[in-house]
Design an enzyme around this catalytic site. Structure first.
Site, PDB file in Angstrom:
ATOM      1  N   LYS A 230       0.810  -1.221   0.000  1.00  8.94           N
ATOM      2  CA  LYS A 230       0.000   0.000   0.000  1.00  8.94           C
ATOM      3  C   LYS A 230       0.842   1.269   0.000  1.00  8.94           C
ATOM      4  O   LYS A 230       0.379   2.342  -0.412  1.00  8.94           O
ATOM      5  CB  LYS A 230      -0.910   0.010   1.234  1.00  8.94           C
ATOM      6  CG  LYS A 230      -2.011  -1.039   1.199  1.00  8.94           C
ATOM      7  CD  LYS A 230      -3.178  -0.564   0.359  1.00  8.94           C
ATOM      8  CE  LYS A 230      -4.377  -1.510   0.487  1.00  8.94           C
ATOM      9  NZ  LYS A 230      -5.475  -1.082  -0.408  1.00  8.94           N
TER      10      LYS A 230
ATOM     11  N   SER B 279       1.417  -9.847  -0.666  1.00 10.40           N
ATOM     12  CA  SER B 279       1.090  -8.419  -0.620  1.00 10.40           C
ATOM     13  C   SER B 279       1.375  -7.741   0.709  1.00 10.40           C
ATOM     14  O   SER B 279       1.553  -6.519   0.752  1.00 10.40           O
ATOM     15  CB  SER B 279      -0.377  -8.226  -1.005  1.00 10.40           C
ATOM     16  OG  SER B 279      -1.202  -9.038  -0.204  1.00 10.40           O
TER      17      SER B 279
END
Lengths: 311, 311
Positions: free
Chosen positions: A51, A298
């Site tokens: 992110k 991720s």
């Protein structure tokens, strides 16, 4: 509708260079011979998730402060980048957010506003208007998608003959960006999304040809707390139609087992959301193409007690 | 005595490029402001430890097979490289070696010979002579030291103004190579070795000005099973005198705590031997210089039950 281009992603790569880590592809000795496996370990980023790439690319010179709503990694990413750039960050979180995550954002210098879950967006918009700060969305933004797309750029640079790329899907920002980069740079590669079976709205949306929302009562049940978004945005759906070949779903048991495999066999701490691609690789072989495979890991922000149980 | 040169290490970097991973420096948000911290995550190597660098550099074209003695990461590294090069490997292990490690070497195609601990070296030499294969030593070799030195080369490339480099010491091959590279490329940086207090033979050797051996009854007690070597070799000691500024020792409790911090805060699985540098950083601040610090995380092959307990 304008979609992200390879040029946008190249620009993003320059923007994020001083903030995000250029992660390597980690080869896995435990992969199958006919589909060698590499991991893209985004858990090694500052704040522990990809992110930070989108957040950095969306926070532009001239912004005097930023607002975000997020119970998770996006909020931490915005707080981290704002601190690095020396501007204030306000993060609106639902009152279901664990204290440890609130403390994490506060330690990064953010003002954290706790509200009822239904008021998250409206409260964030109100704060943004009052302070004159832009709202940094978690995925529904060209800048955010282009930032996440740098993951795909790096995969294509490091493994130009990649044949399969596995990417988690929640709101769709990561796979929109990664898929755009891979289509442009490694057009023979298949881009495969992975979702928990309990939050398979993207798979249903792709089949239906329109954005389908799933009941939050289902999506909230998955252990993969980063993948509970009940629907794509029109923007991410438009990308996904263009750049995603298929979407595979994984069970809760498979996700937990994959967290254990990653810790034991690749010495990487993955959060459940980050382990869904490994779960697909390990337990859904028959649904995937053979060939050189990259699984995007991720993020790694997992509760220590859960990690201990899954190891 | 000839010591390893920067040129040897540059050559090694070319030799190992297709085998070892070029690991990044991972910035740690939890470092102190006056001594920012990066980790060099060698746990991400194939077989999970830096040993693959030295093994690859020591196994040369024309060798038709290799022999090693090792109960741990060096044996796996030799087996891995031999398989990659398509030649047989024989690894002699003491009968105290866990089955899981024996199975790991066998899965990599090695012939594993189990012997009484005291017979390891003699048996390995006998097998080497019988087959006409060279013995690949774990640390007492210019080629092995040069291979491990590529860790230092990469640190200096990625962080040219590094000020402190923390490196675990067992037989001394890793710090000999890393120190050589750092002295040449970042001469202002301090090179600090780290040992368990239960196996502090290198610290005592450096103070005494000669190789001092510690009783195996003490060194065998440390949880850091990769650092139980009771003494340096004359070759590694000669390097350490030249390129190491100081040696710090850490307790068993500190090592265990550091494994937990690395998993929770940097999402990296470290074995106890790999965590000693982080333990020194966290708990021996007053003994270390301030400034930009790199801690070499040398490996990640930890028993899952121990990892779960320390997380």
């Amino acid at each position: 509708m304008r979609l992200v281009t390879l040029g946008d992603i190249h620009s993003a790569a320059e923007t994020i260079a001083g903030t995000a880590l250029r992660t390597p592809l980690v080869p896995c000795a435990w992969g199958d011979a006919d589909r060698p496996l590499w991991l893209k370990p985004e858990n090694l980023q500052p704040i522990g998730a990809f992110k930070i790439r989108g957040a950095r690319n969306a926070i532009r010179p001239g912004m005097t402060g930023v607002v975000a709503y997020s119970s998770g990694n996006h909020g931490q990413a915005v707080a981290y980048v704002a601190r690095q750039l020396g501007i204030p960050a306000i993060v609106v979180v639902p009152d279901t957010t664990p204290d440890v995550k609130i403390a994490g954002m506060q330690n990064l210098g953010a003002d954290v506003i706790v509200v009822a879950p239904a008021e998250r967006v409206s409260r964030a918009e109100e704060l943004a208007a009052r302070h004159g700060y832009p709202l940094i969305p978690p995925f529904d933004s060209l800048d955010v998608i282009a930032g996440q797309g740098t993951v795909g750029l790096e995969i294509a640079e490091d493994l130009p003959d990649v044949e399969v790329v596995l990417v988690p899907i929640s709101g769709g920002g990561l796979i929109s960006g990664v898929g755009t980069a891979i289509r442009a740079l490694a057009p023979r590669a298949k881009v495969i999304g992975v979702e928990p079976a309990l939050a398979a709205d993207a798979r249903e949306s792709l089949a239906a040809g329109r954005v389908v929302s799933w009941p939050i009562e289902s999506t909230q049940q998955t252990i993969a707390d980063g993948l509970r978004s009940p629907q794509l945005s029109e923007l991410t759906f438009a990308h996904i139609r263009e750049v995603v070949d298929a979407i595979v779903t994984v069970t809760e048991e498979e996700i937990g087992a994959a967290v254990g495999v990653l810790a034991r066999s690749s010495r990487l701490v993955a959060e459940p959301s980050g382990a869904v691609t490994t779960a697909a690789y390990l337990y859904h072989r028959e649904e995937l193409p053979i060939g050189r495979t990259v699984a995007v890991l991720s993020g790694g922000n997992i509760n220590p007690a859960l990690l201990a149980a899954l190891v």
